[in-house]
Design a protein around this motif. Structure first.
Motif, mmCIF file in Angstrom:
data_model
loop_
_atom_site.group_PDB
_atom_site.id
_atom_site.type_symbol
_atom_site.label_atom_id
_atom_site.label_comp_id
_atom_site.label_asym_id
_atom_site.label_seq_id
_atom_site.Cartn_x
_atom_site.Cartn_y
_atom_site.Cartn_z
ATOM 1 N N GLY B 162 0.823 -1.206 0.000
ATOM 2 C CA GLY B 162 0.000 0.000 0.000
ATOM 3 C C GLY B 162 0.857 1.256 0.000
ATOM 4 O O GLY B 162 2.065 1.210 0.250
ATOM 5 N N LEU B 163 0.202 2.396 -0.258
ATOM 6 C CA LEU B 163 0.925 3.671 -0.284
ATOM 7 C C LEU B 163 1.489 3.997 1.094
ATOM 8 O O LEU B 163 2.657 4.378 1.220
ATOM 9 N N MET B 164 0.671 3.873 2.160
ATOM 10 C CA MET B 164 1.150 4.215 3.498
ATOM 11 C C MET B 164 2.243 3.252 3.955
ATOM 12 O O MET B 164 3.205 3.652 4.597
ATOM 13 N N ARG B 186 -0.068 13.097 5.567
ATOM 14 C CA ARG B 186 -1.430 13.203 5.024
ATOM 15 C C ARG B 186 -1.403 13.314 3.507
ATOM 16 O O ARG B 186 -0.687 14.154 2.947
ATOM 17 N N ALA B 187 -2.193 12.467 2.847
ATOM 18 C CA ALA B 187 -2.327 12.555 1.388
ATOM 19 C C ALA B 187 -2.972 13.885 1.035
ATOM 20 O O ALA B 187 -4.011 14.240 1.601
ATOM 21 N N VAL B 188 -2.360 14.642 0.139
ATOM 22 C CA VAL B 188 -2.858 15.986 -0.178
ATOM 23 C C VAL B 188 -3.015 16.224 -1.673
ATOM 24 O O VAL B 188 -3.225 17.363 -2.103
ATOM 25 N N GLY B 189 -2.913 15.155 -2.466
ATOM 26 C CA GLY B 189 -3.112 15.336 -3.901
ATOM 27 C C GLY B 189 -2.082 14.587 -4.715
ATOM 28 O O GLY B 189 -1.343 13.750 -4.185
ATOM 29 N N THR B 190 -2.046 14.889 -6.009
ATOM 30 C CA THR B 190 -1.137 14.177 -6.907
ATOM 31 C C THR B 190 -0.566 15.131 -7.949
ATOM 32 O O THR B 190 -1.099 16.222 -8.167
ATOM 33 N N GLN B 206 2.471 10.861 -9.288
ATOM 34 C CA GLN B 206 3.021 10.788 -7.932
ATOM 35 C C GLN B 206 1.969 11.219 -6.922
ATOM 36 O O GLN B 206 1.265 12.213 -7.129
ATOM 37 N N PHE B 207 1.894 10.475 -5.821
ATOM 38 C CA PHE B 207 1.036 10.840 -4.699
ATOM 39 C C PHE B 207 1.837 11.758 -3.771
ATOM 40 O O PHE B 207 2.930 11.393 -3.335
ATOM 41 N N CYS B 208 1.279 12.928 -3.470
ATOM 42 C CA CYS B 208 1.974 13.893 -2.615
ATOM 43 C C CYS B 208 1.417 13.817 -1.195
ATOM 44 O O CYS B 208 0.201 13.739 -1.001
ATOM 45 N N TYR B 209 2.316 13.869 -0.220
ATOM 46 C CA TYR B 209 1.942 13.845 1.195
ATOM 47 C C TYR B 209 2.607 15.011 1.900
ATOM 48 O O TYR B 209 3.739 15.387 1.576
ATOM 49 N N ARG B 261 -0.920 24.942 -2.530
ATOM 50 C CA ARG B 261 -1.880 24.470 -1.530
ATOM 51 C C ARG B 261 -1.789 25.236 -0.224
ATOM 52 O O ARG B 261 -2.786 25.399 0.485
#
Lengths: 284, 284
Positions: B162-164, B186-190, B206-209, B261
């Motif tokens: 998983g991502l986490m 915290r996931a905040v977008g891509t 890419q998943f941004c945290y 953001r």
């Protein structure tokens, strides 16, 4: 239902229903095919070709284009083409930041399919149990989307004023937010979509702002456009967006973007997470 | 220079230089035209047509596709096609969340032009004078982008975790961040882009945290992939992105997204604001 249904609803445009409108070498609008005959009475303003429309030769500056369009659109209004006149001009620009090619009456934008811009403000309060968001319900007699749920403050972007200037104005009119509070709104991104509906098509882009408010602040409408405001726990806001179409279509996107930016959607457990992030700024 | 130059650098793909690779009815990769001849030795794996490539008939499940590709890519590796073998498998999926059609060795992804996914973590500290961000400098002997500036923690997304889970692993390896701290990310977008370079093309997402850290936390690299960490005021981070190409190309996009953001770019005064918001998730 799912959040993704809101991306789909906002991007329901079928390009085949429209002919594009060109001005100064740019595509600036999209007019429904079944309305093209209405334009044939104005050959000095719009040239109708089988596969596209263009502004007539000789209309080669802002003033000439705006004056010709104003005359044509006024005649179409008298024939009942538009639901109402707003008395506000919007810039026609290929992209945000470009020099306006002309200006047109706000109420004609969907009919012409020209892109418009606006500001949407997420008004929220941080409490011990998390974020609560101010939700507006649009007045029942509002011309567009009467009675639907809305962001606390939102407004179209008229020609000739800045975004923050517009925010200060809309915050005062829609929610009696003092200027010094309104100016703490922070630009946090944008959304884009292409939405087809009875009036025409909206290939629009919206600037999103977050405005954190003191716990004791209560918005109060001053211009008659909002029926009521309610402060909802963010979980109720998220659930209402996810499970219903009670929010005006583009407000749903602004709220989904808020949920994502504030880490309130989990990338591992929300299967549409990537599709949502990409879909919020799709546009035509 | 401007922030928009980073969007352009990350989206420098010229589709005409590539032939697409199809599998199970989906376009899953893009291989450089001048490398197509290398594939003619493997007709049981890839069918070469004048205008596209496809997996050979009969390779109709995950195991068969993965085994055939592994054999072909191993042979190409022995001929020196790839800069190195990473010993890690990436899923090949048309879109994030789809069932993987096959898996391929990580190092071959750009050569194949298959999309890969990853996590990028903005590690930051709130001080009285605003946000400070932890910046990593990549080890000089790292295979890819040696010596360049990077997000505090970032890593590709291998198949099957998983991502986490990936975040916890990468946070430990790259910056010695304890698991309980890593899990507050915290996931905040891509972001999405399509970047062409010597190795091939990366049509990646890419998943941004965001990971807010205590003021006294100091990251420490444990896997040799990071030369050093420095805590920079966010204004220095923004200026370095805006004025230089010192950051690895996709980290610049992650940071521009962070600036947007967090309300650190002003929509009125940044002329490219809308273009940046839309450009951060462009993709192929």
């Amino acid at each position: 239902m799912s959040f993704l249904d809101h991306i789909r609803r906002a991007n329901n445009w079928n390009p085949g229903d429209f002919l594009s409108l060109a001005a100064a070498g740019h595509i600036v609008g999209h007019i429904r095919c079944d309305r093209i005959d209405d334009l044939r009475a104005f050959p000095d303003t719009v040239t109708v070709s089988p596969d596209h429309l263009s502004l007539a030769p000789g209309l080669d500056d802002f003033a000439a284009r705006s004056a010709a369009m104003d005359e044509m659109l006024g005649a179409l209004r008298d024939e009942g083409a538009f639901p109402g006149w707003r008395g506000e001009f919007y810039p026609v620009m290929p992209e945000w930041g470009d020099a306006p090619l002309m200006q047109v009456e706000r109420a004609t934008c969907p009919w012409l399919g020209v892109r418009s811009w606006g500001v949407h403000i997420n008004g929220y309060v941080r409490k011990s149990d998390g974020i609560h968001m101010w939700i507006a319900r649009r007045a029942r007699d509002k011309q567009t989307y009467p009675g639907m749920l809305d962001n606390m403050v939102a407004g179209g972007q008229p020609i000739g004023i800045g975004l923050m200037e517009n925010i200060v104005k809309e915050c005062a009119e829609e929610a009696a937010i003092p200027e010094d509070v309104a100016r703490t709104a922070r630009a946090v991104g944008t959304i884009a979509y292409c939405h087809q509906f009875e009036d025409g098509v909206k290939p629009d882009q919206q600037f999103c702002y977050d405005l954190e408010l003191p716990a004791d602040f209560v918005p109060r409408n001053t211009d008659g456009e909002v029926e009521s405001f309610e402060l909802w726990p963010i979980a109720r806001v998220a659930e209402t967006v996810r499970e219903t179409f009670e929010f005006k279509f583009n407000c749903s996107l602004v709220i989904i973007d808020f949920l994502i930016r504030h880490g309130l959607l989990d990338a591992d457990s929300e299967p549409d997470y990537m599709a949502l992030c990409l879909g919020l700024r799709k546009g035509p």
